[in-house]
Design a protein around this motif. Structure first.
Motif, PDB file in Angstrom:
ATOM      1  N   VAL A  58      19.602 -18.515 -14.934  1.00 52.23           N
ATOM      2  CA  VAL A  58      19.604 -18.476 -16.431  1.00 52.23           C
ATOM      3  C   VAL A  58      20.708 -19.607 -17.056  1.00 52.23           C
ATOM      4  O   VAL A  58      20.218 -20.160 -18.004  1.00 52.23           O
TER       5      VAL A  58
ATOM      6  N   ASP B  16       8.005 -22.935 -14.176  1.00 49.75           N
ATOM      7  CA  ASP B  16       8.485 -22.726 -15.402  1.00 49.75           C
ATOM      8  C   ASP B  16       8.455 -21.155 -15.840  1.00 49.75           C
ATOM      9  O   ASP B  16       7.576 -20.510 -16.022  1.00 49.75           O
ATOM     10  N   CYS B  17       9.577 -20.425 -15.850  1.00 51.16           N
ATOM     11  CA  CYS B  17       9.779 -19.024 -16.033  1.00 51.16           C
ATOM     12  C   CYS B  17       9.069 -18.768 -17.370  1.00 51.16           C
ATOM     13  O   CYS B  17       8.670 -17.690 -17.567  1.00 51.16           O
ATOM     14  N   ASN B  18       9.144 -19.566 -18.407  1.00 46.80           N
ATOM     15  CA  ASN B  18       8.679 -19.267 -19.775  1.00 46.80           C
ATOM     16  C   ASN B  18       6.993 -19.260 -19.680  1.00 46.80           C
ATOM     17  O   ASN B  18       6.481 -19.051 -20.551  1.00 46.80           O
ATOM     18  N   ASP B  19       6.451 -20.012 -18.829  1.00 45.51           N
ATOM     19  CA  ASP B  19       4.820 -20.293 -18.649  1.00 45.51           C
ATOM     20  C   ASP B  19       4.525 -20.561 -17.177  1.00 45.51           C
ATOM     21  O   ASP B  19       4.677 -21.598 -16.769  1.00 45.51           O
TER      22      ASP B  19
ATOM     23  N   TYR C 296      15.900 -21.610 -15.592  1.00 46.47           N
ATOM     24  CA  TYR C 296      14.380 -20.846 -15.965  1.00 46.47           C
ATOM     25  C   TYR C 296      13.415 -21.586 -15.295  1.00 46.47           C
ATOM     26  O   TYR C 296      12.105 -21.479 -15.702  1.00 46.47           O
TER      27      TYR C 296
END
Length: 127
Positions: free
Chosen positions: A49, A68-71, A91
């Motif tokens: 993080v 990519d942890c967001n997508d 991330y």
């Protein structure tokens, strides 16, 4: 598609005394580790993080997988050979498959803290 940046050394000097390889001359690295891994092993499979990480392969060959942890649809893979490295930002889930016995240097911009490790995983089915 996630587009990782493969990094090579910034300076290389070879003379009668030996060899000098400049790995990085940017960033604020607070922890440096030498990591030896046998062929067929896996390291990583986590994300950070807060921590930025720089991996520079001294010998061997490694397949690097990134998400990519967001997508999680944004993913990529690449092969690192000796003399190449990669910077991993927060991330970005990263997993290393060691194709050969390998040695790498790991730099972290935040020292490892065993009480707050900043190592996070996702459910294996998601990646």
């Amino acid at each position: 598609m996630l587009e990782p940046e493969k990094i090579t050394y910034y300076m290389h000097t070879l003379d009668q005394r030996g060899e000098f390889l400049g790995l990085t001359n940017q960033g604020n690295w607070q922890e440096v580790n030498l990591v030896k891994t046998q062929a067929g092993q896996i390291r990583g499979n986590h994300f950070h993080v807060k921590i930025n990480e720089f991996i520079f392969l001294l010998s061997g060959q490694v397949k690097v997988e990134l998400w990519d942890c967001n997508d999680l649809n944004k993913k990529s893979s690449l092969i690192l050979n000796a003399g190449e490295g990669i910077k991993i930002t927060p991330y970005i889930l990263h997993r290393f498959h060691y194709l050969e016995d390998s040695v790498h240097i790991q730099l972290l911009d935040t020292p490892f803290n065993s009480e707050n490790q900043d190592l996070h995983t996702l459910i294996p089915d998601q990646v």
